[in-house]
Design a protein around this motif. Structure first.
Motif, short mmCIF file in Angstrom:
data_model
loop_
_atom_site.label_atom_id
_atom_site.label_comp_id
_atom_site.label_asym_id
_atom_site.label_seq_id
_atom_site.Cartn_x
_atom_site.Cartn_y
_atom_site.Cartn_z
N TRP A 140 34.81 47.42 36.23
CA TRP A 140 35.22 48.84 36.18
C TRP A 140 34.51 49.67 37.25
O TRP A 140 35.13 50.48 37.93
CB TRP A 140 34.94 49.42 34.80
CG TRP A 140 35.39 50.84 34.69
CD1 TRP A 140 36.64 51.30 34.40
CD2 TRP A 140 34.58 52.00 34.89
NE1 TRP A 140 36.67 52.67 34.40
CE2 TRP A 140 35.41 53.14 34.70
CE3 TRP A 140 33.23 52.21 35.21
CZ2 TRP A 140 34.94 54.43 34.82
CZ3 TRP A 140 32.77 53.49 35.33
CH2 TRP A 140 33.61 54.60 35.13
N SER A 141 33.20 49.44 37.42
CA SER A 141 32.42 50.29 38.33
C SER A 141 32.77 50.05 39.79
O SER A 141 32.51 50.90 40.65
CB SER A 141 30.92 50.06 38.11
OG SER A 141 30.56 48.73 38.46
N SER A 142 33.37 48.89 40.10
CA SER A 142 33.75 48.61 41.49
C SER A 142 34.87 49.52 41.97
O SER A 142 35.05 49.70 43.18
CB SER A 142 34.20 47.16 41.63
OG SER A 142 33.17 46.28 41.28
N ASN A 143 35.66 50.07 41.03
CA ASN A 143 36.80 50.93 41.36
C ASN A 143 37.79 50.19 42.27
O ASN A 143 38.33 50.74 43.22
CB ASN A 143 36.33 52.22 42.04
CG ASN A 143 37.38 53.31 41.95
OD1 ASN A 143 38.23 53.28 41.05
ND2 ASN A 143 37.35 54.27 42.87
N SER A 144 38.00 48.91 41.95
CA SER A 144 38.94 48.07 42.68
C SER A 144 39.79 47.34 41.66
O SER A 144 39.27 46.84 40.65
CB SER A 144 38.18 47.07 43.56
OG SER A 144 39.06 46.21 44.23
N LYS A 145 41.09 47.26 41.91
CA LYS A 145 41.99 46.79 40.86
C LYS A 145 41.82 45.30 40.53
O LYS A 145 41.89 44.90 39.37
CB LYS A 145 43.45 47.07 41.22
CG LYS A 145 43.94 46.43 42.50
CD LYS A 145 45.38 46.85 42.78
CE LYS A 145 45.86 46.24 44.10
NZ LYS A 145 47.25 46.65 44.40
N TYR A 146 41.55 44.45 41.54
CA TYR A 146 41.45 43.02 41.25
C TYR A 146 40.20 42.67 40.43
O TYR A 146 40.29 41.92 39.47
CB TYR A 146 41.51 42.22 42.55
CG TYR A 146 42.87 42.26 43.19
CD1 TYR A 146 43.96 41.65 42.58
CD2 TYR A 146 43.08 42.93 44.39
CE1 TYR A 146 45.22 41.70 43.14
CE2 TYR A 146 44.35 42.98 44.97
CZ TYR A 146 45.41 42.37 44.33
OH TYR A 146 46.65 42.42 44.89
N PRO A 147 39.02 43.20 40.77
CA PRO A 147 37.89 42.98 39.87
C PRO A 147 38.12 43.53 38.46
O PRO A 147 37.68 42.94 37.47
CB PRO A 147 36.73 43.72 40.57
CG PRO A 147 37.11 43.71 42.00
CD PRO A 147 38.61 43.84 42.02
N TYR A 149 41.05 43.76 36.86
CA TYR A 149 41.92 42.81 36.15
C TYR A 149 41.10 41.61 35.66
O TYR A 149 41.27 41.14 34.53
CB TYR A 149 43.03 42.31 37.08
CG TYR A 149 44.08 43.34 37.44
CD1 TYR A 149 44.31 44.44 36.62
CD2 TYR A 149 44.84 43.19 38.60
CE1 TYR A 149 45.26 45.38 36.97
CE2 TYR A 149 45.80 44.14 38.95
CZ TYR A 149 46.00 45.23 38.13
OH TYR A 149 46.94 46.16 38.46
N SER A 150 40.24 41.12 36.53
CA SER A 150 39.41 39.97 36.15
C SER A 150 38.47 40.31 34.99
O SER A 150 38.25 39.49 34.10
CB SER A 150 38.61 39.50 37.35
OG SER A 150 37.75 38.44 36.99
N ALA A 151 37.91 41.52 35.01
CA ALA A 151 37.01 41.93 33.93
C ALA A 151 37.74 41.99 32.60
O ALA A 151 37.20 41.59 31.56
CB ALA A 151 36.38 43.28 34.25
N LEU A 152 38.99 42.47 32.62
CA LEU A 152 39.78 42.51 31.38
C LEU A 152 40.07 41.09 30.89
O LEU A 152 40.00 40.81 29.68
CB LEU A 152 41.09 43.26 31.62
CG LEU A 152 40.97 44.76 31.91
CD1 LEU A 152 42.35 45.36 32.16
CD2 LEU A 152 40.29 45.48 30.75
N ARG A 153 40.39 40.22 31.80
CA ARG A 153 40.60 38.82 31.43
C ARG A 153 39.32 38.23 30.81
O ARG A 153 39.36 37.53 29.80
CB ARG A 153 40.95 37.98 32.66
CG ARG A 153 42.38 38.08 33.11
CD ARG A 153 42.61 37.08 34.22
NE ARG A 153 44.01 37.01 34.59
CZ ARG A 153 44.52 36.07 35.37
NH1 ARG A 153 43.73 35.14 35.87
NH2 ARG A 153 45.80 36.05 35.67
N ALA A 154 38.21 38.49 31.45
CA ALA A 154 36.95 37.94 30.98
C ALA A 154 36.62 38.44 29.58
O ALA A 154 36.17 37.68 28.72
CB ALA A 154 35.82 38.30 31.94
N ALA A 155 36.83 39.74 29.34
CA ALA A 155 36.55 40.31 28.02
C ALA A 155 37.40 39.64 26.94
O ALA A 155 36.89 39.22 25.89
CB ALA A 155 36.79 41.82 28.03
#
Length: 348
Positions: A140-147, A149-155
């Protein structure tokens, strides 16, 4: 150790010094082990792909991990302009710290544990579940869409398999009768009169298989590394990270893998006990038995990574929610019913 320092410094100061030394005795070798286990990982992959792996830096390439560490240390830390600076820097620290503090309750021998608490298994569950915060904050803090998306997947992935792991551990706790990790190891002594380990128990062996696969998914190892699937997510939640911030994610991931290998050994295969309950085998220090089991399970993790193709995300979630969750929940009834009939004579 506390008594020794307390005799010179008083109880409070003696306890503080003894605890600090205990923390360093765990943390420093663990960080060295992480560096060397990365080397071992690459050597195992290379052998399975008929390659040589690291072989230039140092004898047999043993210093390759330290060269990689020096490289990232000397790189510039780049923070994206639109990122939330504080959270961006905090995320890798959370991930690495959580990976280390879980080791406080892991018993390395009969009296070799930093914190021999009665709820050690609950502590492990609580601390390991915090790892998802580092991933979410990083994305979330990166403010970039691909990271992101990955963070949501990881959660979603980590929460899904934590549920299955929790039910698997209930079966172990029911059989051992305690949440204390030393108590769980002691309960595995002398199965059938000569074997140590719940893994040899026909009722608990299926739960170990579920735990082993779930631990791979929990640590995002292949074939469950959807959090950094480069074909659709660039490199995952750590895409925007560089230098030591990226290295902390890297070290935290391997520290978590070693933790899961240790839990496989402690919960199902006797921990620091020898495989066979035979007096001469106890002459070998328990910590060596534990390390041998940890390395064996790490070899299994690497073996799977080198040979098994990545799951699709729908397959990943189906395995967790439609197979492992019902199976582990049903197995609690099987184990508890068996214990009621045999250990407690059918009386509540």
């Amino acid at each position: 150790m506390t008594d020794f320092f307390a005799s010179y410094l008083g109880y409070e100061a003696g306890w503080f010094v003894a605890t600090l030394i205990g923390i360093l005795l765990i943390a420093l070798p663990l960080m060295l082990a992480v560096a060397m286990i990365i080397y071992a990982d690459r050597k195992i992959w290379a052998a399975m792909a008929l390659r040589r792996g690291p072989n230039v830096v140092g004898p047999f390439g043993l210093l390759q991990s330290f060269a990689d560490g020096l490289k990232v240390f000397l790189q510039e830390t780049i923070i994206p302009t639109a990122a939330n600076r504080g959270l961006f820097l905090m995320a890798p620290i959370i991930t690495f710290t959580v990976a280390l503090i879980s080791w406080a309750v892991i018993p390395f021998g009969p009296d070799m544990v930093l914190a021999n608490i009665n709820v050690g298994l609950l502590y492990i569950l609580a601390v390991s579940s915090l790892g998802v915060y580092g991933v979410i904050i990083a994305g979330w803090s990166s403010n970039s869409k691909y990271p992101f998306y990955s963070a949501l997947r990881a959660a979603a992935q980590m929460v899904s398999y934590e549920v299955s792991i929790g039910f698997v551990l209930i079966s172990v706790v029911l059989w051992a009768g305690t949440f204390n990790l030393q108590g769980i190891i002691d309960a595995q002594r002398g199965l059938y009169g000569f074997i140590n380990g719940f893994g040899f128990n026909p009722l608990l062996f299926p739960m170990w298989v579920v735990f082993l696969i779930s631990s791979m998914a929990e640590t995002a190892r292949t074939p469950f590394d959807l959090t950094e699937a480069e074909s659709e997510l660039v490199a995952g939640y750590q895409t925007e990270y560089s230098s030591m911030a990226f290295a902390l994610f890297w070290l935290g991931e391997y520290a978590n893998v070693l933790l899961m290998c240790a839990l496989n050994a402690v919960l199902f295969w006797g921990g620091w006990l020898p495989p066979i309950d035979w007096a001469p085998l106890y002459a070998v220090p328990g910590i060596l038995w534990l390390f041998a089991k940890i390395f064996f399970f790490f070899f299994v993790f690497s073996w799977v990574k080198a040979t098994v193709p990545r799951y699709r995300y729908d397959q990943l979630m189906r395995l967790g929610w439609k197979i492992f969750l019902p199976l582990s929940l049903f197995w609690i009834f099987i184990v508890s019913g068996f214990l009621m009939l045999t250990r407690y004579g059918g009386h509540a």
